[in-house]
Design an enzyme around this catalytic site. Sequence first.
Site, PDB file in Angstrom:
ATOM      1  CB  THR A  94     -67.753  52.987-114.205  1.00 26.68           C
ATOM      2  OG1 THR A  94     -68.498  52.394-113.154  1.00 26.68           O
ATOM      3  CG2 THR A  94     -68.284  52.524-115.538  1.00 26.68           C
ATOM      4  CG  HIS A 147     -77.961  56.008-108.897  1.00 31.96           C
ATOM      5  ND1 HIS A 147     -79.193  56.507-108.569  1.00 31.96           N
ATOM      6  CD2 HIS A 147     -77.823  54.841-108.216  1.00 31.96           C
ATOM      7  CE1 HIS A 147     -79.783  55.680-107.708  1.00 31.96           C
ATOM      8  NE2 HIS A 147     -78.975  54.672-107.484  1.00 31.96           N
TER       9      HIS A 147
HETATM   10  N1  LIG Z   1     -69.520  54.246-111.177  1.00 37.52           N
HETATM   11  C1  LIG Z   1     -70.442  53.692-111.896  1.00 37.52           C
HETATM   12  O1  LIG Z   1     -70.608  54.070-113.024  1.00 37.52           O
HETATM   13  C2  LIG Z   1     -71.287  52.609-111.272  1.00 37.52           C
HETATM   14  C3  LIG Z   1     -72.141  51.802-112.194  1.00 37.52           C
HETATM   15  N2  LIG Z   1     -72.896  52.591-113.150  1.00 37.52           N
HETATM   16  C4  LIG Z   1     -73.114  50.975-111.363  1.00 37.52           C
HETATM   17  O2  LIG Z   1     -74.139  51.496-110.972  1.00 37.52           O
HETATM   18  O3  LIG Z   1     -72.810  49.852-111.069  1.00 37.52           O
END
Ligand SMILES: NC(=O)C[C@H](N)C(=O)O
EC number: 3.4.19.5
Length: 236
Positions: A94, A147
């Site tokens: 991300t 998450h």
């Molecule tokens: N690496 C991440 O931040 C993943 C993102 N927040 C998701 O859950 O899709």
Amino acid sequence: MDAIIMDGQSLRAGSVACVQNIAHPVSLARQVMEKTDHTMIVGEGANLFAKELGIPQVPTDQLVTDIARQQWEEYNKYKRAVNELFDSQLGHDTVGAVAVDSEGNVACATSTGGITAKRVGRVGDSPVIGCGAYADNESAAVSCTGHGEAIMSVTLARTVSFNMEQGASAQAAADKSIAYMKNRVDGTGGVIVVSGEGETGVSFNTRRMPWAVVRDGTVRFGMNPGENFQKECPKD
Ligand SMILES: NC(=O)C[C@H](N)C(=O)O
């Protein structure tokens, strides 16, 4: 892939989710904000919109790195990926940005491939307004990682901006919101924040989160807890 962009002056946002084979989903999200009457377009509709704009499709093998493929083969169970990947030395995919201009206008953007071993059609926090990102000139611009299901449960980005509305500094609001997510849903993640006055905050409870703040020709940055390095930005 999922992405969002938000403008803190107008509170307009644009987002795409479950879009496939697009090199820069956040640019498509921007087009949603600027060229449509909608906030979010998903799946086939997002790809159709990209086609309409003449944005080319990129073959899957150009978007999947060897490391991502290895992780996918190893972490074939979503829960295991959530429990172990966020706590590992490995990077997650991300990317978030927050910005403020000289007039106190803030903006944010978040883009992600999601979490390894997610179900087809799963959408995380990143493209959801108030969860993976939020921007309001009256509080701050916020971008989140971590998450997604936990972040959505506590609407993490909006929680940071709410804490600032209640008088917390950018750093205190970031710390407080991450602690709240941990206490309420045992969630792991991180946030970056900038206020209209240019005050910044960075907080995470994952093992690492690479971050950087650029201001007046100087960059501050870190990755492991407690790190805060500083150096001059290259001139060109
Ligand atoms: N690496 C991440 O931040 C993943 C993102 N927040 C998701 O859950 O899709």
